[in-house]
Design an enzyme around this catalytic site. Sequence first.
Site, PDB file in Angstrom:
ATOM      1  N   CYS A  54      21.579  45.411 -13.463  1.00 30.79           N
ATOM      2  CA  CYS A  54      21.921  45.866 -14.803  1.00 30.79           C
ATOM      3  C   CYS A  54      23.043  46.886 -14.669  1.00 30.79           C
ATOM      4  O   CYS A  54      23.059  47.698 -13.754  1.00 30.79           O
ATOM      5  CB  CYS A  54      20.769  46.517 -15.559  1.00 30.79           C
ATOM      6  SG  CYS A  54      19.386  45.419 -15.827  1.00 30.79           S
ATOM      7  N   ASN A  93      18.535  50.979 -16.946  1.00 29.98           N
ATOM      8  CA  ASN A  93      18.594  50.200 -15.711  1.00 29.98           C
ATOM      9  C   ASN A  93      17.436  50.672 -14.849  1.00 29.98           C
ATOM     10  O   ASN A  93      17.234  51.871 -14.684  1.00 29.98           O
ATOM     11  CB  ASN A  93      19.933  50.459 -15.003  1.00 29.98           C
ATOM     12  CG  ASN A  93      19.992  49.797 -13.637  1.00 29.98           C
ATOM     13  OD1 ASN A  93      19.269  48.848 -13.372  1.00 29.98           O
ATOM     14  ND2 ASN A  93      20.861  50.306 -12.786  1.00 29.98           N
ATOM     15  N   GLU A 149      24.652  35.244   8.718  1.00 30.40           N
ATOM     16  CA  GLU A 149      25.541  35.703   7.639  1.00 30.40           C
ATOM     17  C   GLU A 149      26.281  34.525   7.004  1.00 30.40           C
ATOM     18  O   GLU A 149      26.435  34.454   5.781  1.00 30.40           O
ATOM     19  CB  GLU A 149      26.515  36.758   8.195  1.00 30.40           C
ATOM     20  CG  GLU A 149      27.532  37.292   7.212  1.00 30.40           C
ATOM     21  CD  GLU A 149      26.944  37.936   5.955  1.00 30.40           C
ATOM     22  OE1 GLU A 149      25.723  38.152   5.871  1.00 30.40           O
ATOM     23  OE2 GLU A 149      27.731  38.190   5.025  1.00 30.40           O
ATOM     24  N   HIS A 156      12.623  23.266  18.632  1.00 28.95           N
ATOM     25  CA  HIS A 156      11.238  23.663  18.362  1.00 28.95           C
ATOM     26  C   HIS A 156      10.832  23.349  16.934  1.00 28.95           C
ATOM     27  O   HIS A 156       9.907  23.947  16.399  1.00 28.95           O
ATOM     28  CB  HIS A 156      11.046  25.145  18.700  1.00 28.95           C
ATOM     29  CG  HIS A 156      11.303  25.437  20.143  1.00 28.95           C
ATOM     30  ND1 HIS A 156      10.403  25.132  21.130  1.00 28.95           N
ATOM     31  CD2 HIS A 156      12.395  25.930  20.773  1.00 28.95           C
ATOM     32  CE1 HIS A 156      10.909  25.455  22.309  1.00 28.95           C
ATOM     33  NE2 HIS A 156      12.134  25.950  22.111  1.00 28.95           N
TER      34      HIS A 156
END
Length: 612
Positions: free
Chosen positions: A2, A100, A487, A510
């Site tokens: 917000c 907010n 990332e 795996h």
Amino acid sequence: MCGIVGYVGKRKAQPILINGLLRLEYRGYDSAGISVMEETGIKTIKNQGRVKGLLEVKEIEDLKGTMGIGHTRWATHGKPSAINSHPHMDNEKTTSVVHNGIIENYIELREFLTKNGYKFLSQTDTEVIPNLIHFYYEKTNKKDKMDFVKALKQAVEMLKGSFAIEVLNNDFKEEMFVVRKDSPMVIGKGVEENYISSDIPAILSFTKDFYLLNDYEFAVLSKDDVEFYDINLNKIEKQPKNIAWDVSSAEKDGYEDFMLKEIYEQPKSIRETIGARITLGVKSTLDELDFTKEYLESVDRVYIVACGTAMNAGMTTKKILEQFCHLQTEVDIASEFRYRKPLITPKTLCIFISQSGETADTIAALKLAKEHGAKTIAISNVIGSSITREADYSLYTHAGPEIAVASTKAYTSQIVLLAIIAIYFAEVLGVSSRELEELKKEILEVPKKIEEILDNTEKIKDFAKRISNEKDVFFIGRGIDYTVAMEGSLKLKEISYIHAESYAAGELKHGPIALIENGITVIGIMTDAELAPKTVSNLQEVVTRGAKTLVVTNQDIDKSMFDEVIEIPEISEYISPILSVVPLQLLAYYISKERGLDVDKPRNLAKSVTVE
Ligand code: F6R
């Protein structure tokens, strides 16, 4: 999450509020609204959807007042709708509030107010606030503004959770009121005008002088003045801080999107992060830290704690801290760390990373570490942000404002700063090695090497076109390359909505290899000479099963089996993510563009996660 803005001055408030909201939209874009104080009292206009939708409301042009508040919402309580949009008013329509944060005990407060005759129109937690203020204000003599501040204080004392609140009341045609706790808000000081904003970039074109409010401090803003009060309503004095960011840093500057601009700004932002912090042949100077050899030798462990991309940046530093400084290092997600009862002692050193400096989980984790007596360091990009005010030591990345929701330049600057801190520790500890000096040299060369990557993006654009309709993409790497896989995968999923997974390459067998079938895309990152041959073998295994492969590397490997290879300059594997991430940032960006998405404001996300 917000965004809130406020203005009081001599100009028409409406365009200033809308302008501020447009700049704050990266904090949330489910709905927007403003309240302006007119001669006849408060007028409110609000709408579901983006801020620009407000401009289509006919009555918006009728707002002539010179004081107002505004909000752009990231929905928590109550779905995105006009009724749930802020500002919210009390039943008598005397008080207008934007908020907010999250009011955790709002159900209890609704019950309390309902028993006292109040009714609720929305499903939000916020609507209790104007009604609570009204409830307490009615009990005062309504003599002057201090009666209102007193009612505001009584109301916020009832609230549990986090809040940055702006308030207008019909009895005060020239003053507005604000208070905060655990949610960001700054007050901009102008000439015959004052501003409020969730963060600095939104009002940077109006002023560079900002007041910072601490938890439970109140401010009363008028055209010519800002008065501050503590929780006991004693008047307090504050000096504004001058913020050196230039205005163009918060503009697109000819780029199509903020994200692209911020990717291209990385050479500059890294130069700023390095500043005078390292010089070859001279011990690194970190004015912000005063650690001694004895202290660092006594440290029992280092925790690096953050969320999302900042956590991925933290992951890259474990190897340097362990190998150069022999400091046992654990990297953790703040939302996990804060609840898992981590082993923290007064000998523990905790490093918290947050671009915004306002992430609720990271702040809570920092407070926990302090409670247990640990030494705390904050790494942030925002001067005076909450995390920097809580920590024992603060270091800034100086990357300039990051506006796009997907973090790019903050990530690379954080890695650079963390590496510099590790070098500083190593030097304080008396580690003197050629490798350390070499690492410094490599850091200084990073900006030029990023420029090289940015000058050559055709292959990335082309691969982005080829895979823009994929459903699943895998990112794999080993060691430090695995942290970049994390990332790269985060970037792709957040702005392209393609399902992306990252795996340590050795883990593929795996389980996840079961998902590899003809045509699926696997992206491999290889910058570590020792580990590259092993990742090549893992990629070979997926190629055999029909995967399409993209490789980002600076290693001398047989490239013939891969569909595309992006070569990046050579760099020490301790800091290689600073380079290897750049093609992955661009790939995510171009895929998002191919899919026609809003790169800067991906769905469901917000720039600064100020709720838990
Ligand atoms: C991803 C992204 C988020 C943030 C995370 C932490 O692109 O931007 O994952 O990294 O919300 O934010 P800060 O660094 O402000 O604490």
